[in-house]
Design an enzyme around this catalytic site. Sequence first.
Site, short mmCIF file in Angstrom:
data_model
loop_
_atom_site.label_atom_id
_atom_site.label_comp_id
_atom_site.label_asym_id
_atom_site.label_seq_id
_atom_site.Cartn_x
_atom_site.Cartn_y
_atom_site.Cartn_z
N PHE A 1 0.50 -0.80 -0.06
CA PHE A 1 1.20 0.02 -1.04
C PHE A 1 1.45 1.42 -0.50
CE2 PHE A 1 0.19 -3.38 -3.70
CZ PHE A 1 0.76 -3.23 -4.95
N ASP A 2 2.59 2.01 -0.88
CA ASP A 2 2.84 3.42 -0.61
C ASP A 2 2.85 4.14 -1.96
OD1 ASP A 2 5.36 3.00 -1.81
OD2 ASP A 2 6.41 2.90 0.11
N SER A 3 3.14 5.42 -1.95
CA SER A 3 3.06 6.19 -3.20
C SER A 3 4.05 5.70 -4.26
CB SER A 3 3.25 7.68 -2.93
OG SER A 3 4.50 7.91 -2.33
#
Length: 77
Positions: free
Chosen positions: A31-33
């Site tokens: 996951f990224d932001s």
Amino acid sequence: MRERIIKILNNFGVDSSAVTDNANFIKDLGFDSLDTVDLMMQLEQEFNIAIPDDDYSKIVTVKSLVEYLEERQTILA
């Protein structure tokens, strides 16, 4: 609850076998932001709760997510 979480994570391309208690959303699940914000929004809809932005930093693993949701549901019950 866990099944509902896994279903949501599947929407992000996460394989069910990768969803362990200690799986970190960023390090292990990729996951990224932006994914994190989208995940929180989907969780809010699925569990009919509000997750304040300040709480995002508390939710880093699948286990911490489950505990957070259980706590929120208890508070709202």
